[in-house]
Design an enzyme around this catalytic site. Structure first.
Site, PDB file in Angstrom:
ATOM      1  N   LYS A 266       6.346  -3.484  14.366  1.00 13.09           N
ATOM      2  CA  LYS A 266       5.621  -2.221  14.148  1.00 13.09           C
ATOM      3  C   LYS A 266       4.322  -2.275  14.939  1.00 13.09           C
ATOM      4  O   LYS A 266       3.476  -3.134  14.692  1.00 13.09           O
ATOM      5  CB  LYS A 266       5.330  -2.027  12.649  1.00 13.09           C
ATOM      6  N   ASP A 271      -3.821   3.475  12.308  1.00 11.33           N
ATOM      7  CA  ASP A 271      -3.161   4.277  11.279  1.00 11.33           C
ATOM      8  C   ASP A 271      -4.197   5.004  10.430  1.00 11.33           C
ATOM      9  O   ASP A 271      -4.775   4.421   9.514  1.00 11.33           O
ATOM     10  CB  ASP A 271      -2.290   3.357  10.395  1.00 11.33           C
ATOM     11  N   LYS A 278      -5.903   8.878   5.152  1.00 11.02           N
ATOM     12  CA  LYS A 278      -6.385   7.806   4.279  1.00 11.02           C
ATOM     13  C   LYS A 278      -7.837   8.059   3.905  1.00 11.02           C
ATOM     14  O   LYS A 278      -8.551   8.741   4.635  1.00 11.02           O
ATOM     15  CB  LYS A 278      -6.302   6.463   5.029  1.00 11.02           C
ATOM     16  N   ASP A 289      -2.778  -2.505  12.170  1.00 17.19           N
ATOM     17  CA  ASP A 289      -1.454  -1.997  11.830  1.00 17.19           C
ATOM     18  C   ASP A 289      -0.423  -2.219  12.947  1.00 17.19           C
ATOM     19  O   ASP A 289       0.723  -1.801  12.833  1.00 17.19           O
ATOM     20  CB  ASP A 289      -1.547  -0.512  11.455  1.00 17.19           C
ATOM     21  N   ASP A 348       1.634   9.121   6.007  1.00 18.14           N
ATOM     22  CA  ASP A 348       1.088   7.760   6.018  1.00 18.14           C
ATOM     23  C   ASP A 348       2.203   6.707   5.901  1.00 18.14           C
ATOM     24  O   ASP A 348       1.963   5.520   6.095  1.00 18.14           O
ATOM     25  CB  ASP A 348       0.072   7.608   4.877  1.00 18.14           C
ATOM     26  N   GLU A 350       4.325   5.993   8.013  1.00 20.53           N
ATOM     27  CA  GLU A 350       4.713   6.168   9.415  1.00 20.53           C
ATOM     28  C   GLU A 350       5.413   4.937   9.990  1.00 20.53           C
ATOM     29  O   GLU A 350       6.172   5.043  10.950  1.00 20.53           O
ATOM     30  CB  GLU A 350       3.494   6.521  10.267  1.00 20.53           C
ATOM     31  N   ARG A 352       7.793   2.993   8.814  1.00 21.61           N
ATOM     32  CA  ARG A 352       9.261   3.063   8.711  1.00 21.61           C
ATOM     33  C   ARG A 352       9.823   4.125   9.651  1.00 21.61           C
ATOM     34  O   ARG A 352      10.966   4.011  10.096  1.00 21.61           O
ATOM     35  CB  ARG A 352       9.656   3.310   7.247  1.00 21.61           C
TER      36      ARG A 352
HETATM   37  N1  BES Z   1      -0.201   0.480   7.400  1.00 18.52           N
HETATM   38  C1  BES Z   1      -0.013   0.886   6.054  1.00 18.52           C
HETATM   39  C2  BES Z   1       0.241  -0.287   5.119  1.00 18.52           C
HETATM   40  C3  BES Z   1      -0.942  -1.177   4.832  1.00 18.52           C
HETATM   41  C4  BES Z   1      -1.829  -0.864   3.830  1.00 18.52           C
HETATM   42  C5  BES Z   1      -1.095  -2.359   5.518  1.00 18.52           C
HETATM   43  C6  BES Z   1      -2.878  -1.707   3.544  1.00 18.52           C
HETATM   44  C7  BES Z   1      -2.132  -3.189   5.253  1.00 18.52           C
HETATM   45  C8  BES Z   1      -3.024  -2.882   4.241  1.00 18.52           C
HETATM   46  C9  BES Z   1       1.179   1.817   5.967  1.00 18.52           C
HETATM   47  O1  BES Z   1       1.441   2.597   7.066  1.00 18.52           O
HETATM   48  C10 BES Z   1       0.920   2.735   4.844  1.00 18.52           C
HETATM   49  O2  BES Z   1       0.003   3.511   4.933  1.00 18.52           O
HETATM   50  N2  BES Z   1       1.721   2.637   3.805  1.00 18.52           N
HETATM   51  C11 BES Z   1       1.558   3.439   2.661  1.00 18.52           C
HETATM   52  C12 BES Z   1       2.942   3.844   2.219  1.00 18.52           C
HETATM   53  C13 BES Z   1       2.936   4.931   1.165  1.00 18.52           C
HETATM   54  C14 BES Z   1       2.425   6.222   1.767  1.00 18.52           C
HETATM   55  C15 BES Z   1       4.331   5.092   0.645  1.00 18.52           C
HETATM   56  C16 BES Z   1       0.890   2.595   1.578  1.00 18.52           C
HETATM   57  O3  BES Z   1       1.146   1.401   1.489  1.00 18.52           O
HETATM   58  O4  BES Z   1       0.058   3.147   0.867  1.00 18.52           O
HETATM   59 ZN    ZN Z   2       0.795   1.919   8.835  1.00 17.06          ZN
HETATM   60 MN    MN Z   3       0.357   4.420   7.048  1.00 11.75          MN
END
Ligand code: BES
Ligand code: ZN
Ligand code: MN
Length: 495
Positions: A266, A271, A278, A289, A348, A350, A352
């Protein structure tokens, strides 16, 4: 950091700093005992009076010891002998490496690999000590000049070995390659998002591949991805002025007809969350990210340096997730390259989205194993913290291999279930699936989502959201899981 083997006897070894280990509760042994004898029991006495710190990872620097050619001796506490295991060995070496860096030595010599650990060989100890000391001497300089009187990375590390340790040079080569891979991943991870964007990642991939005869690299641009129908990846990229790239790196170390191992990373270079933006606090951390991308690129470099007899393909889904008038939005239904439709409920989620198209693309290589690496979910940090990467797969044998590789090199992963029962959390009336599965088991439903794009593959998913970087005073990329993946490739090459 460069390394070399020395077989000079310990007392006549000339070095600015000789690194020795010391337990809190055991008779001195090996080189430490020899130095103690030369200085007439000085080390033993200082340990008794508490002038040498022996708690694990604590260090004491001594100058001009009698009978010792080395200018200084750095004693590294190893704690209680009974509690000393492979993970403690690693962290002790790391602590020693950090001292060498902070004391700004150019060169040093280490004996830490002398200390035996149950079920680990002399080769393991030598390699692990170099990896840990090498990792401690990573130093970020891309956008900040080092202070003249501040810490400096060690340039040369000598490993004090007996002439009987004949495999030592081969072991060092492997360790050096893995340290280079870690370094590459950490540098890419630490770079700011205004420098490290998708095009930059593609250029780095080209540069790395160009250094080896049996490597190549190419990348697909927006138009080329459109032709392939990668609407999920392109949907994420639409909100950004920085165009996306699908990077493909090839390493040919075996016959053409040997199925490749394919690693997918990824590469979200920043992000923001997109339209599902966010919160502001700590958003800068989302430069990490692309940690999955950094990990697979670093592993590629380590593999090329080791010239393993395998075929390896690294694919990076590189894009930036930004809000914009043209950004993809919650409610959109997008047709992925696989033909499966996805209802976007949260922009968010993104990672996947970009990975699903990269996994579909990977099918064409007919992988022996397909492993994706991603900073995918905050839920994984909640579940496992910073010590373990989350591992998900339907293949018990692939899981066993990856867990074993992580245990071996102390870059550990922990399995989470991927049972079919979780899949229904992705149901929606409007598409084949939605891109989030709600609060329960956030890391697992993300894994479930990806599994739908690797149905007939020997596939595994590593969530490195907690392991690829750390925050706090020691903020920075860790380079994980370069160790785990490099060890996995080494294990596969031995077959
Ligand atoms: N890049 C983030 C995941 C992340 C969060 C990595 C904190 C490191 C630290 C990912 O793209 C994301 O935002 N995931 C969301 C998914 C949710 C919207 C289902 C998350 O984990 O909140
Ligand atoms: Zn992300
Ligand atoms: Mn995200």
């Amino acid at each position: 950091m460069k390394t070399n083997i020395t077989t000079t006897t310990i007392l006549s070894l000339q070095t600015p700093c000789l690194v020795l280990g010391i337990f809190s509760d055991q008779n001195l042994s090996g080189s430490t005992a020899a130095v103690n004898t030369a200085c007439k029991g000085g080390l033993e006495k200082m340990r008794e009076t508490g002038d040498i710190q022996t708690a694990a990872g604590k260090t004491t620097l001594l100058h001009h010891l009698q009978g010792v050619a080395a200018e200084r001796v750095l004693l590294v506490g190893m704690g209680k002998a009974k509690e000393f295991d492979a993970a403690k060995f690693s962290s002790t070496c790391q602590a020693a490496g950090e001292q060498l860096r902070d004391l700004a030595f150019d060169t040093a010599a280490s004996c830490l690999h002398e200390f035996e650990i149950k079920s680990k060989s002399a080769d393991w100890r030598l390699r692990q000590s170099v990896i840990a000391i090498g990792n401690a001497n990573y130093f970020y300089t891309a956008t900040k000049a080092p202070k003249a009187d501040g810490p400096k990375p060690l340039k040369q590390l000598a490993l004090v070995c007996t002439p009987e340790h004949t495999s030592a040079n081969t072991v060092l080569q492997q360790a050096d390659a893995i340290v280079s891979g870690y370094n590459r991943a950490r540098t890419l991870g630490d770079l700011p998002p205004n420098i490290c964007n998708p095009v930059y990642l593609a250029a780095q991939a080209d540069e790395i591949a160009a250094a080896y005869d049996n490597c190549s690299s190419e990348s697909l641009n927006t138009t080329q991805m459109q032709e392939l129908g990668m609407q999920a990846l392109l949907g994420v990229a639409r909100g950004s002025r920085n165009p996306p790239r699908l990077i493909i790196m090839r390493y040919n170390g075996a016959d053409k007809d040997v199925k490749p191992i394919v690693l997918v990373g990824k590469g979200i270079t920043f992000d923001t969350g997109g339209i599902s933006i966010k919160p502001g606090a700590n958003m800068e951390q989302m430069k990490y990210d692309m940690g999955g991308a950094a990990g697979v690129i670093g592993t590629f470099e380590a593999c090329a340096k080791m010239q393993l007899d395998i075929n390896l393909i690294v694919i990076v889904a590189a894009a930036e997730n930004m809000p914009d008038g043209d950004a993809y939005r919650p409610g959109d239904v997008i047709t992925s390259m696989s033909g499966q439709t996805i209802e976007v409920l949260n922009t968010d989620a993104e990672g996947r989205m970009v990975l699903c198209d990269a996994l579909t693309y990977a099918e064409r290589f007919n992988p022996a194993a397909l492993i994706d690496v991603a900073t995918l979910t905050g839920a994984c940090v909640v579940a496992l913290g910073h010590h373990a990467s989350g591992l998900m797969s339907k293949s018990d044998s692939l899981v066993a291999e990856l867990l074993a590789a992580g245990d071996e090199i102390i870059d550990r992963a922990w399995r989470l279930p991927l049972w079919d029962e979780y899949q229904s959390q992705l149901d929606t009336p409007f598409a084949d699936m939605k891109n989030i599965g709600g609060m329960p088991a956030g890391s697992i439903t993300a894994g479930c989502f990806l599994s739908r794009f690797a149905k007939d593959q020997n596939w595994a998913h590593l969530d490195v959201a907690g392991s690829a970087w750390k925050w706090g005073t020691q903020e920075g990329a860790t380079g994980r899981p370069v160790g785990l993946l490099s060890q996995y490739l080494i294990d596969q090459s031995g077959k």
